[in-house]
Design an enzyme around this catalytic site. Structure first.
Site, PDB file in Angstrom:
ATOM      1  N   ILE A   1       0.825  -1.209   0.000  1.00 19.02           N
ATOM      2  CA  ILE A   1       0.000   0.000   0.000  1.00 19.02           C
ATOM      3  C   ILE A   1       0.861   1.261   0.000  1.00 19.02           C
ATOM      4  O   ILE A   1       1.952   1.297   0.572  1.00 19.02           O
ATOM      5  CB  ILE A   1      -0.979   0.018   1.196  1.00 19.02           C
ATOM      6  CG1 ILE A   1      -0.227   0.160   2.526  1.00 19.02           C
ATOM      7  CG2 ILE A   1      -1.840  -1.234   1.201  1.00 19.02           C
ATOM      8  CD1 ILE A   1      -1.157   0.384   3.710  1.00 19.02           C
ATOM      9  N   CYS A   2       0.346   2.281  -0.650  1.00 21.10           N
ATOM     10  CA  CYS A   2       1.029   3.565  -0.736  1.00 21.10           C
ATOM     11  C   CYS A   2       0.581   4.430   0.435  1.00 21.10           C
ATOM     12  O   CYS A   2      -0.602   4.761   0.558  1.00 21.10           O
ATOM     13  CB  CYS A   2       0.676   4.238  -2.062  1.00 21.10           C
ATOM     14  SG  CYS A   2       1.503   5.815  -2.319  1.00 21.10           S
ATOM     15  N   LEU A   3       1.509   4.790   1.312  1.00 20.40           N
ATOM     16  CA  LEU A   3       1.183   5.541   2.509  1.00 20.40           C
ATOM     17  C   LEU A   3       1.265   7.045   2.271  1.00 20.40           C
ATOM     18  O   LEU A   3       1.929   7.516   1.349  1.00 20.40           O
ATOM     19  CB  LEU A   3       2.116   5.145   3.645  1.00 20.40           C
ATOM     20  CG  LEU A   3       2.067   3.667   4.052  1.00 20.40           C
ATOM     21  CD1 LEU A   3       3.117   3.368   5.114  1.00 20.40           C
ATOM     22  CD2 LEU A   3       0.680   3.293   4.561  1.00 20.40           C
TER      23      LEU A   3
END
Length: 212
Positions: A118-120
């Site tokens: 996931i892209c934070l």
């Protein structure tokens, strides 16, 4: 704590902080760190349950505690969407946060790197660095995964990129139901059977509403 909603901020302050600065290569110190990780995760899970917001299960998948697997879920429009959750502990942990992976969603959203990582938010890394080694796995889930699910799952569902596990139920009819239909209509071609379930294709689209 710029970039997070008040509820996330409040939850974060209630998750126990860790004290041992140790990574996977630090022997006995790492064992102590793992004990603190579990204590923090248990406290976070109990907190979520008390608020009727239970949303994940996670545990170490190997004796060394370097590989973690589990499940996470999100409720949207009263339907529960569940996903596999996995990640590895970096060698430089806890200075470096783990990269949380949802492999089932790989390639379904731009807010994700290759492999389902996931892209934070841009605010995550600075906050993690500032609070290392006090932040642990529970804090990563709270600050990283929970907001990501809340933001992305509704979009993925509404766009049709993911479907609920029961969405295909209407395309299957129990065999006894098909037999009852068979006595009245001749409008389907059987295409397979499995454990008492027959899937069929309608031969008369205009009468589809009589079956589905």
């Amino acid at each position: 704590m710029e970039g997070w909603d008040p509820n996330t901020k409040s939850t974060l302050t209630q998750i126990p902080l860790l004290t041992t600065k140790a990574g996977p290569r630090d022997g006995a110190a790492w064992t102590q760190r793992l004990k603190e990780e579990y204590k923090s995760l248990i406290a976070y899970t109990q907190m979520n349950k008390s608020k009727d917001n239970d949303w994940f299960r996670i545990s170490a998948a190997n004796p060394e505690g370097t590989r973690w697997t589990g499940k996470c879920w999100y409720v949207h429009n009263l339907l529960k969407y569940e996903f596999d959750l996995q990640f590895d502990i970096p060698v430089t942990y806890p200075s470096t946060a783990p990269e949380l992976e949802l492999p089932q969603l790989d390639g379904k959203t731009q807010k994700m790197y290759r492999g389902g990582k996931i892209c934070l938010t841009i605010h995550f890394k600075p906050l993690w660095a500032k609070n290392s080694p006090r932040f642990g796995i529970a804090h990563a889930l709270c600050l990283g995964l929970a907001p990501w699910l809340a933001a992305e799952v509704p979009i993925l569902v509404d766009s049709g990129m993911i479907k609920h596990k029961d969405d295909t139920a209407s395309s299957k009819i129990k065999i006894e139901e098909v037999f009852s239909i068979c006595s009245e209509h001749q409008m389907y071609n059987f295409c397979g059977a499995d454990k008492g379930i027959i899937e069929f294709e309608l031969g008369n689209a205009s009468n589809a509403h009589n079956i589905i």
